[in-house]
Enzyme design. Structure first.
Site, mmCIF file in Angstrom:
data_model
loop_
_atom_site.group_PDB
_atom_site.id
_atom_site.type_symbol
_atom_site.label_atom_id
_atom_site.label_comp_id
_atom_site.label_asym_id
_atom_site.label_seq_id
_atom_site.Cartn_x
_atom_site.Cartn_y
_atom_site.Cartn_z
ATOM 1 N N GLN A 78 0.831 -0.809 -0.174
ATOM 2 C CA GLN A 78 -0.122 -0.168 0.076
ATOM 3 C C GLN A 78 0.737 1.232 0.340
ATOM 4 O O GLN A 78 1.243 1.429 1.306
ATOM 5 C CB GLN A 78 -1.044 0.168 0.864
ATOM 6 C CG GLN A 78 -1.845 1.065 0.987
ATOM 7 C CD GLN A 78 -3.043 0.757 2.566
ATOM 8 O OE1 GLN A 78 -3.068 0.210 2.964
ATOM 9 N NE2 GLN A 78 -3.912 1.726 2.447
ATOM 10 N N PHE A 79 1.204 1.609 -1.379
ATOM 11 C CA PHE A 79 1.736 2.977 -1.779
ATOM 12 C C PHE A 79 1.726 4.221 -0.703
ATOM 13 O O PHE A 79 2.056 4.715 -0.291
ATOM 14 C CB PHE A 79 2.818 2.718 -2.207
ATOM 15 C CG PHE A 79 1.463 3.872 -3.760
ATOM 16 C CD1 PHE A 79 1.770 5.082 -3.280
ATOM 17 C CD2 PHE A 79 0.559 3.100 -4.100
ATOM 18 C CE1 PHE A 79 0.735 6.377 -4.671
ATOM 19 C CE2 PHE A 79 -0.455 4.094 -4.991
ATOM 20 C CZ PHE A 79 -0.088 5.417 -5.711
ATOM 21 N N THR A 80 0.027 4.366 -0.295
ATOM 22 C CA THR A 80 -0.639 5.149 -0.113
ATOM 23 C C THR A 80 -0.537 5.828 1.726
ATOM 24 O O THR A 80 -0.628 6.561 1.820
ATOM 25 C CB THR A 80 -1.804 5.414 -0.045
ATOM 26 O OG1 THR A 80 -2.447 4.453 0.446
ATOM 27 C CG2 THR A 80 -2.210 5.524 -1.944
#
Length: 145
Positions: A78-80
């Site tokens: 989850q890059f966010t």
């Protein structure tokens, strides 16, 4: 490297309506790779995930780890989670690793997890995923390596 650890009674990840990873009782961990993260960071995060004492012992104290309980581990990229949210009304993703580094480090983490623990599942890097979970407690911790 960040890991948002959630103790769950069960969790699953779907991509295009198909389940790509699921666990029963255990840990769902949302993983963010940041610029400069290395395999050493991934090893440290995995050690902490497997040994972090977030499960209750017979006296109701958080004294047991995933290793102790044998529960499942569901890793979801989850890059966010790496976003910089300090300024403005829109997140900046300059603090997230480029996709090539992100997938390299995430895949390494997943490979090492599978070698070290019996019940490991994952989402699909870069996919539009739907994550379903029953948070147990709720118990949620942000781990930063």
């Amino acid at each position: 490297m960040k890991g948002l650890l959630q103790r769950v009674r069960g969790a699953r990840v779907e991509v295009e309506g198909q389940i790509v990873g699921s666990i029963d009782q255990g840990l769902l961990v949302l993983v963010a790779v940041e610029p400069g993260d290395t395999r050493e960071h991934a090893d440290k995060l995995l050690h902490k995930l497997l040994n972090y004492r977030v499960f209750s012992d017979p006296q109701g104290k958080m004294n047991l780890s995933l290793k102790d309980t044998g529960g499942g581990l569901l890793l979801v990229s989850q890059f966010t989670l790496a976003a910089d949210t300090r300024n403005g009304m829109r997140p900046s993703f300059s603090t997230a690793a480029p996709p090539a580094l992100g997938v390299e480090i995430f895949d390494y983490l997943l490979e090492r997890a599978r070698a070290a623990h019996g019940d490991v599942a994952s989402g699909r890097f870069g996919a539009d995923m739907q994550v379903h979970l029953v948070n147990d407690g709720p118990v949620t911790f942000m781990l930063q390596i």
